[in-house]
Design a protein around this motif. Structure first.
Motif, mmCIF file in Angstrom:
data_model
loop_
_atom_site.group_PDB
_atom_site.id
_atom_site.type_symbol
_atom_site.label_atom_id
_atom_site.label_comp_id
_atom_site.label_asym_id
_atom_site.label_seq_id
_atom_site.Cartn_x
_atom_site.Cartn_y
_atom_site.Cartn_z
ATOM 1 N N SER A 222 0.819 -1.208 0.000
ATOM 2 C CA SER A 222 0.000 0.000 0.000
ATOM 3 C C SER A 222 0.857 1.264 0.000
ATOM 4 O O SER A 222 1.968 1.271 0.552
ATOM 5 C CB SER A 222 -0.885 -0.034 1.251
ATOM 6 N N ALA A 287 -13.655 7.109 0.624
ATOM 7 C CA ALA A 287 -14.276 8.442 0.590
ATOM 8 C C ALA A 287 -15.080 8.711 -0.688
ATOM 9 O O ALA A 287 -16.220 9.155 -0.620
ATOM 10 C CB ALA A 287 -13.217 9.506 0.790
ATOM 11 N N VAL A 303 -14.917 17.054 4.881
ATOM 12 C CA VAL A 303 -13.742 17.128 4.005
ATOM 13 C C VAL A 303 -12.551 17.584 4.855
ATOM 14 O O VAL A 303 -12.576 18.678 5.427
ATOM 15 C CB VAL A 303 -13.999 18.095 2.827
ATOM 16 N N LEU A 384 -7.866 17.540 9.770
ATOM 17 C CA LEU A 384 -7.506 16.125 9.578
ATOM 18 C C LEU A 384 -7.409 15.444 10.944
ATOM 19 O O LEU A 384 -6.582 15.828 11.765
ATOM 20 C CB LEU A 384 -6.154 16.058 8.843
#
Ligand SMILES: O=C(O)[C@H]1O[C@H](OP(=O)(O)OP(=O)(O)OC[C@H]2O[C@@H](n3ccc(=O)[nH]c3=O)[C@H](O)[C@@H]2O)[C@H](O)[C@@H](O)[C@@H]1O
Length: 435
Positions: A222, A287, A303, A384
């Motif tokens: 990943s 998302a 967001v 965030l």
């Protein structure tokens, strides 16, 4: 003279004693008779029950043919083996025989169908867990069945099942895509990540290393392994020792495990660092997928933005580009060098970024979706959260370009258009037309 008379005692007291003795004897005889008839009854009921069960087993719904069908279609049964072999058999003589783990997953489905279409043999494995809507996985399974790919229902942690599959089929390649995905869910269920991404991977590597000959392995790492790396674009040469999430840490552990199994047993292993893969038949926990759902429902979407007020950004990569990268990794994989658990020489060990090389802010993703869905999103800008998310990702793909001929061709707007077309078709009920 009656019988009673003949037994008449010489004294009245004796008569009483004998009468009670006689009573006891008769009572005992009666009890014995009762007991014996009761046991006869119980015994015959028992036999009756056995016979009844025997005949009901023979009769419908499990008639002999049905029963043998059921046992044969269970793992290990002859019908099951036939299905396994048929699915795994390549159409072309030079075709691969690929074992795809996580076959009913998003990337797994696309890769399996692409391999089958070009003539390779494919056998799928999936545990159909409930991390997200199982109906979507079942619908992907139907797509796979229509393409001739049989998906064995089972877990990579089931050693016996893996062993059985490797006994029945000689796999030239393993495409290992089964994993516990998702960055944020790792805070809720860390064990699931350790179980799938570490224990399950080791289990699979153990079976592969013992196979004779050993398959070549390509597996999904990943972009999250870059963690807090600040050098852009992310290159395979950059440090990956600062994972920001437990998910990333398990993928990084996978890369370390790949190194050991390559080093000790001569397994040929290629890790692909996927960068936020999206597209039709995608994952509802991502998302772009749940934003689409919530925008259409008029629900608020959060967001994320960084501490200095920038939108977080991702190198969103379209599924078809990822599939091309996966197939190219299989095509260029060299054979493993070991056999039956013994290394015979150095083997190939590779890791590649598969990204789009053009990061897009999440705020831009939302505006593209608004345009395609023709609905204004109810956006809420949020800092965030400390949930394992990183601020941005950006792939340097020069290595994949050079060695795999990998070249992504789908920009985010084009890819999202295809996703939205699939999404609206799928959720309006026209599932079959959407592949
Ligand atoms: O590249 C990868 O290797 C990883 O990509 C995705 O992880 P992520 O990039 O975090 O994808 P999403 O969960 O779809 O998030 C995309 C972006 O949207 C942001 N986001 C997410 C959720 C939300 O409510 N709001 C929001 O702004 C995230 O911070 C991120 O920047 C996958 O979920 C991982 O399984 C995969 O390994």
């Amino acid at each position: 003279m009656s019988l009673l008379d003949t037994t008449r005692p010489s004294t009245p007291g004796k008569l009483k004693q004998e009468k009670s003795l006689l009573y006891l004897q008769t009572h005992r005889q009666r009890s014995l008779r009762l007991y014996s008839s009761l046991s006869k009854f119980a015994l015959s009921s028992f036999f009756f029950l056995i016979i009844f069960l025997f005949f009901s087993l023979l009769s419908s719904p499990s008639s002999p043919s049905n029963r043998s069908k059921i046992t044969n279609s269970l793992p290990g049964g002859s019908q099951w083996e036939k299905k396994v072999l048929k699915s795994a058999r390549p159409k072309l003589r030079a075709g691969f025989t690929v074992f795809v783990t996580g076959a009913a997953g998003f990337v797994g489905t696309h890769v399996s169908v692409a391999l089958k279409r070009r003539g390779d043999g494919v056998l799928g494995l999936d545990n159909f867990n409930h991390y997200y809507d199982v109906n979507l996985k079942r619908d992907r399974q139907k797509v796979l069945e229509r393409s001739g790919v049989f998906v064995v229902e089972g877990d990579i942690n089931d050693v016996k099942l893996l062993q059985k599959l490797f006994d029945v089929v000689y796999f030239t390649h393993v495409m290992h895509l089964a994993a516990q995905a998702g960055v944020r869910y790792a805070m809720q269920n860390p064990k699931s990540y350790v179980n799938s991404n570490i224990a399950g991977f080791v289990n699979l590597l153990e079976v592969c290393k013992s196979a004779d000959p050993q398959p070549a392995i390509v597996w999904a790492s990943s972009s999250s392994v870059y963690g807090l790396n600040k050098r852009v674009p992310f290159s395979e040469k950059d440090r990956t020792d600062q994972p920001a999430s437990l998910y990333a840490a398990t993928k990084k552990a996978g890369e370390a495990l790949a190194h050991s199994y390559n080093h000790i047993y001569g397994l040929s292993i290629t890790g692909l660092r996927f960068f936020t893969v999206y597209g039709p038949w995608g994952r509802p926990d991502m998302a772009y997928f749940f934003f689409t759902k919530n925008i259409l429902k008029g629900k608020e979407i959060g967001v994320y933005e960084t501490a200095d007020g920038k939108s977080v950004a991702r190198d969103f990569t379209y599924i078809d580009d990822i599939v091309k990268g996966c197939l190219a990794a299989l095509d260029t994989a060299k054979n493993s060098t070991g056999s039956g658990g013994k290394k015979r020489g150095p083997a190939q060990l590779r890791v590649f970024n598969l990204g789009n090389t053009s990061p897009v802010p999440v705020s831009k993703l939302v505006s593209i979706l608004e345009k395609l869905l023709k609905v204004k999103a109810k956006k809420k800008v949020l800092p965030l959260p400390r949930n394992g998310d990183v601020e941005f990702t950006h792939a340097n793909i020069s290595s994949a370009q050079r060695e795999l001929g990998y070249m992504p061709t789908t920009d985010l707007e084009t890819g999202l258009k295809k996703f939205v077309r699939w999404y609206t078709g799928y959720f309006s009920g026209s599932k079959k037309k959407s592949w």
